[in-house]
Design an enzyme around this catalytic site. Structure first.
Site, PDB file in Angstrom:
ATOM      1  CB  SER A  48      48.340  43.033  40.675  1.00 17.24           C
ATOM      2  OG  SER A  48      47.557  42.536  41.758  1.00 17.24           O
TER       3      SER A  48
ATOM      4  CE1 TYR B 161      44.186  43.157  36.925  1.00 18.41           C
ATOM      5  CE2 TYR B 161      44.408  42.043  39.036  1.00 18.41           C
ATOM      6  CZ  TYR B 161      44.571  43.171  38.259  1.00 18.41           C
ATOM      7  OH  TYR B 161      45.131  44.306  38.805  1.00 18.41           O
TER       8      TYR B 161
END
Ligand code: NAP
Length: 242
Positions: A141, A165
Site C-alpha cells: 500500500s 496497518y
C-alpha cells in the site's frame, strides 16, 4: 509443470483479489482462488467460472500453518505454480493511531499482512522454483511507503495515522526486498504493488478507485517479461518510493 500458467491469488473471494483472479483468468490462466471461508470462496469460484475463467478452489487461511501446507500440496497436484499474488490483507481493526491503539490490533495486522505473506511464500517457493517464469506480487500500500508517511513528504504525505496497518505494509516492503535479494540469481521476479485507494470492504467502500483499477498493477507485475524488474515497489503511475 503444466503448460498453462497457474496462479494463486490469496484473498481472492472479493475486492481487489477477486479482480486480480478475473484479470489473470481472462489471459487464459488457471487461477487458484485462495480464501478461508468456504461459502465465500465457492461463490467467487462459481462467479469466475460463469465468466469463463478456469478458476479452482484453494482453501487458505494465511495465518494457519496446516492450511497453507495443504494449499501447497493442492497446487502441486493441480500442476504447480507460476505466479503467487499475496493479496490477502486486513487493517487489523480500529482505532490504531498512536496513543489510542490496542496491541492486539497491531498483532493482527502483522500476523496477516506480513507473517501470512512469509508463510505462504515459503510454502510456495519450491513450486515456483520449478516454473519457467515465476513471479511473486506482494500487495502492499502507498501508506507503507516511509517516504510518503514522513513529515518531509509535505503535501504528498499519505494515509491516516496508524501504528498497525501502515507499518505492517512498510514491513511487507522490507520483506519483499529481502526475498528479492535472496532470489536475485534465480528467474523469480518479486515486487510490491500499491493498488491506490480502492472502494472495498477494507475501507467501507470509501476508496475512489474501482477494484478492477486496483487490480491492474498486480496483474502487470504478475505478467512481467523475463527481463522485468525485481525488488521494486510500483503503482499504476510508476515507481513508489520506499
Ligand atoms: P477486502 O475486500 O477486505 O479483501 C481482503 C481479502 O483478504 C478478503 O478476501 C479476505 O477474506 C482476505 N483475508 C483476510 N484475512 C485472511 C486470512 N487470514 N487468510 C486468507 N485470506 C484473508 O480488501 P481489499 O481492499 O480488496 O484488499 C486487498 C489487498 O489490497 C490487501 O492486502 C490490502 O491491504 C491492499 N490494499 C487495499 C487498498 C484499498 O484502498 N482497498 C489500498 C492499498 C492496499 P475474507 O472475506 O475471508 O475476510
Amino acid at each position: 509443470m503444466s503448460e498453462r500458467r497457474i496462479a494463486l491469488v490469496t484473498g481472492a473471494n472479493k475486492g481487489i483479489g477477486y479482480e486480480i483472479a478475473a484479470g489473470l483468468g481472462a489471459l487464459g490462466w488457471r487461477v487458484g482462488v485462495g480464501a478461508r471461508d468456504e461459502q465465500r470462496r465457492a461463490a467467487a469460484v462459481a462467479k469466475l467460472r460463469a465468466d469463463g475463467v478456469d478458476a479452482f478452489d484453494v482453501p487458505l487461511d494465511v495465518t494457519d500453518d496446516a492450511s497453507v501446507t495443504a494449499a501447497a500440496r493442492l497446487l502441486a497436484e493441480a500442476g504447480g505454480l507460476d505466479v503467487l499474488v499475496n493479496n490477502a490483507g486486513v487493517t487489523g481493526g480500529m482505532p490504531q493511531q498512536p496513543g489510542d491503539v490496542d496491541v492486539a490490533t497491531v498483532r493482527t495486522a502483522v500476523e496477516v499482512n506480513v507473517i501470512g505473506v512469509v508463510r505462504v511464500t515459503e510454502a510456495m517457493l519450491p513450486l515456483l522454483r520449478r516454473s519457467a517464469a515465476p513471479r511473486i506480487v506482494n500487495m502492499s500500500s502507498g501508506v507503507g511507503s516511509l517516504t510518503r508517511q514522513s513529515a518531509s513528504a509535505g503535501e504528498h504525505q499519505t494515509g491516516p495515522l496508524s501504528v498497525a496497518y501502515a507499518p505492517s505494509k512498510s514491513m511487507l516492503n522490507a520483506v519483499t526486498i529481502q526475498y528479492a535479494r535472496a532470489l536475485g540469481d534465480t528467474n523469480i521476479l518479486i515486487n510490491a504493488a500499491c493498488p491506490g485507494f480502492t472502494a472495498t470492504d477494507l475501507n467501507a467502500f470509501r476508496g475512489v478507485r474501482t477494484p478492477q483499477q486496483g487490480a491492474a498493477i498486480a496483474i502487470r507485475l504478475a505478467t512481467l517479461p523475463d527481463d522485468g524488474p525485481t525488488g521494486g515497489f510500483f503503482e499504476d503511475a510508476g515507481v513508489v518510493p520506499w
